[in-house]
Design an enzyme around this catalytic site. Structure first.
Site, PDB file in Angstrom:
ATOM      1  N   HIS A   8       1.031  -1.175   0.027  1.00 31.98           N
ATOM      2  CA  HIS A   8      -0.078  -0.030   0.103  1.00 31.98           C
ATOM      3  C   HIS A   8       0.859   1.345   0.023  1.00 31.98           C
ATOM      4  O   HIS A   8       0.415   2.289  -0.712  1.00 31.98           O
ATOM      5  CB  HIS A   8      -0.944  -0.053   1.263  1.00 31.98           C
ATOM      6  CG  HIS A   8      -1.710  -1.029   1.164  1.00 31.98           C
ATOM      7  ND1 HIS A   8      -1.629  -2.260   1.580  1.00 31.98           N
ATOM      8  CD2 HIS A   8      -3.243  -1.262   0.493  1.00 31.98           C
ATOM      9  CE1 HIS A   8      -2.839  -3.133   1.695  1.00 31.98           C
ATOM     10  NE2 HIS A   8      -3.754  -2.497   0.970  1.00 31.98           N
ATOM     11  N   GLU A  81       2.670  -1.703   7.813  1.00 31.59           N
ATOM     12  CA  GLU A  81       3.802  -1.824   6.376  1.00 31.59           C
ATOM     13  C   GLU A  81       5.099  -0.923   7.068  1.00 31.59           C
ATOM     14  O   GLU A  81       6.058  -1.525   6.833  1.00 31.59           O
ATOM     15  CB  GLU A  81       3.118  -1.151   5.406  1.00 31.59           C
ATOM     16  CG  GLU A  81       2.045  -2.175   4.797  1.00 31.59           C
ATOM     17  CD  GLU A  81       1.503  -1.930   3.489  1.00 31.59           C
ATOM     18  OE1 GLU A  81       1.996  -0.856   2.741  1.00 31.59           O
ATOM     19  OE2 GLU A  81       0.459  -2.427   3.117  1.00 31.59           O
ATOM     20  N   ARG A 169     -21.645  15.732  15.688  1.00 29.19           N
ATOM     21  CA  ARG A 169     -22.074  17.001  15.038  1.00 29.19           C
ATOM     22  C   ARG A 169     -23.114  16.716  14.231  1.00 29.19           C
ATOM     23  O   ARG A 169     -23.529  15.704  13.669  1.00 29.19           O
ATOM     24  CB  ARG A 169     -21.019  16.978  14.038  1.00 29.19           C
ATOM     25  CG  ARG A 169     -19.600  17.484  14.203  1.00 29.19           C
ATOM     26  CD  ARG A 169     -18.636  17.876  13.002  1.00 29.19           C
ATOM     27  NE  ARG A 169     -17.452  18.610  13.326  1.00 29.19           N
ATOM     28  CZ  ARG A 169     -16.417  18.310  13.829  1.00 29.19           C
ATOM     29  NH1 ARG A 169     -16.076  17.097  14.174  1.00 29.19           N
ATOM     30  NH2 ARG A 169     -15.588  19.483  14.194  1.00 29.19           N
ATOM     31  N   ARG A 224     -15.167  23.075  19.894  1.00 30.52           N
ATOM     32  CA  ARG A 224     -16.450  22.313  19.604  1.00 30.52           C
ATOM     33  C   ARG A 224     -17.419  23.104  20.827  1.00 30.52           C
ATOM     34  O   ARG A 224     -18.799  22.647  20.622  1.00 30.52           O
ATOM     35  CB  ARG A 224     -16.338  20.877  20.086  1.00 30.52           C
ATOM     36  CG  ARG A 224     -15.612  20.159  18.865  1.00 30.52           C
ATOM     37  CD  ARG A 224     -16.316  20.730  17.382  1.00 30.52           C
ATOM     38  NE  ARG A 224     -17.719  20.039  17.668  1.00 30.52           N
ATOM     39  CZ  ARG A 224     -18.246  18.841  17.728  1.00 30.52           C
ATOM     40  NH1 ARG A 224     -17.614  17.907  17.564  1.00 30.52           N
ATOM     41  NH2 ARG A 224     -19.637  18.657  17.970  1.00 30.52           N
TER      42      ARG A 224
HETATM   43  N1  URA Z   1     -10.175  16.254  13.443  1.00 31.22           N
HETATM   44  C1  URA Z   1     -11.265  15.670  14.106  1.00 31.22           C
HETATM   45  O1  URA Z   1     -11.337  14.463  13.955  1.00 31.22           O
HETATM   46  N2  URA Z   1     -12.083  16.280  14.401  1.00 31.22           N
HETATM   47  C2  URA Z   1     -12.122  17.765  14.498  1.00 31.22           C
HETATM   48  O2  URA Z   1     -12.883  18.263  15.184  1.00 31.22           O
HETATM   49  C3  URA Z   1     -11.076  18.391  14.003  1.00 31.22           C
HETATM   50  C4  URA Z   1      -9.988  17.631  13.289  1.00 31.22           C
END
Ligand code: URA
Length: 257
Positions: A8, A81, A169, A224
Site C-alpha cells: 500500500h 507496513e 456533529r 467544539r
Molecule cells: N479532526 C477531527 O477528527 N475532529 C475535528 O473536530 C477536527 C479535526
C-alpha cells in the site's frame, strides 16, 4: 538487507535506508509541506492512494514522513507496513477538535491515552486493552513544545471512526445523531477528555501490541464548545509548529532507539 516491499505504501526496504522514526500526518499534502519546512533536501519516495512518503535527515538522523489517510483502517495499514520496514517510533501529526474551555484554537494537544471509540484497534487487542502513548515520547514532545513557546496540553483524547456523528456533529445531511452519541460530547468533557480526533487509539493500541513506541500530537482547529466548523485558517500556523516540534525533538527521540 531483506527486500520487503510494502504494497500500500509502495515502498521498498532499500528506499527507507536506515530510518527508524516515522512522522504520520493524515493528509498527503502535509507530507511535503512539513518536509519542506524542515529540509530543502527531502526526497519524495512514493505516493500511492492516501499514502505519500518523504525521506529526510535532521542532523544526519534519517526519518520518514508518511501520510496515513483519515481514520483507523487506513492508519492501521500504514503502521503494519512501516513496522515491517523497520520503523520503531511513530509520531502522529494531526489536527483535532477540542471539547475543553481552557484549550484554544491553535494550541497543541499531546494524547497521553485514547478512548477507543474506533473499530480498527479491536482487530489487534480486546477492548479492555488500553490505548496509551509511550510516556518518554510524551515527555520529550511536551518539553520541546514548552521550550519552543508552543502552547501545549497533555491528556486523554477520544478517537472516533466518524468525523460527524461519533463527534456529535449535527451540521450533517440528516441533522440527526443516533441516541448512542446524543449528549456524548458533554459526557466526554465531564470525564476530562480534551479532544476528538480519529487515529490515536488505533496507533497506540497497535504500537503497544507490537512492542513499539508511539505518540500523537494534534493542533486544535475546532473549538467544539463554540461551533462545529473547523477553522481552516489555523492550519498553516499549526503545520509550522509541527515542523518546529520535529526539528527540536529529534535528537532526544533518537536516544530512545
Ligand atoms: N479532526 C477531527 O477528527 N475532529 C475535528 O473536530 C477536527 C479535526
Amino acid at each position: 538487507m531483506k527486500d520487503y516491499y510494502a504494497y500500500h505504501l509502495d515502498l521498498h526496504q532499500k528506499q527507507v535506508k536506515d530510518a527508524k522514526i516515522a512522522f504520520l500526518p493524515g493528509d498527503p499534502g502535509r507530507v511535503t509541506r512539513i518536509a519542506g519546512k524542515i529540509s530543502r533536501d527531502y526526497q519524495e519516495l512514493a505516493f500511492h492512494r492516501e499514502y505519500r512518503t518523504a525521506y529526510l535527515e535532521v542532523g544526519q538522523i534519517p526519518l520518514l514522513i508518511t501520510s496515513t489517510g483519515i481514520g483507523g483502517p487506513s492508519t492501521a495499514i500504514a503502521i503494519e507496513e512501516l513496522a515491517q520496514l523497520g520503523i520503531k517510533i511513530f509520531i502522529r501529526l494531526g489536527t483535532t477538535g477540542t471539547i475543553q474551555p481552557f484549550v484554544n484554537l491553535g494550541d497543541m494537544i499531546i494524547s497521553t491515552g485514547a478512548v477507543r471509540m474506533e473499530g480498527a484497534s479491536s482487530h489487534y487487542a480486546p477492548i479492555e486493552y488500553p490505548a496509551v502513548a509511550d510516556w518518554q515520547l510524551v515527555n520529550i514532545l511536551a518539553e520541546t513544545a514548552r521550550t519552543s513557546g508552543i502552547p501545549v496540553h497533555c491528556g486523554i483524547t477520544a478517537s472516533s471512526d466518524t468525523f460527524y456523528p461519533g463527534q456529535e456533529r449535527y451540521d450533517t445531511f440528516t441533522h440527526y445523531v443516533i441516541k448512542r452519541f446524543q449528549g456524548s460530547l458533554e459526557e466526554w468533557k465531564n470525564l476530562n477528555v480534551l479532544n476528538y480526533e480519529m487515529e490515536a487509539a488505533t496507533l497506540y493500541t497497535m504500537a503497544s501490541v507490537f512492542g513499539l513506541k508511539a505518540v500523537a500530537v494534534s493542533g486544535v482547529i475546532a473549538h467544539r464548545l463554540d461551533q462545529e466548523m473547523c477553522a481552516v485558517k489555523e492550519i498553516p500556523a499549526i503545520e509550522t509548529k509541527l515542523a518546529l516540534l520535529i526539528q527540536h525533538s529529534i535528537p532526544a527521540i533518537r536516544n530512545l532507539l
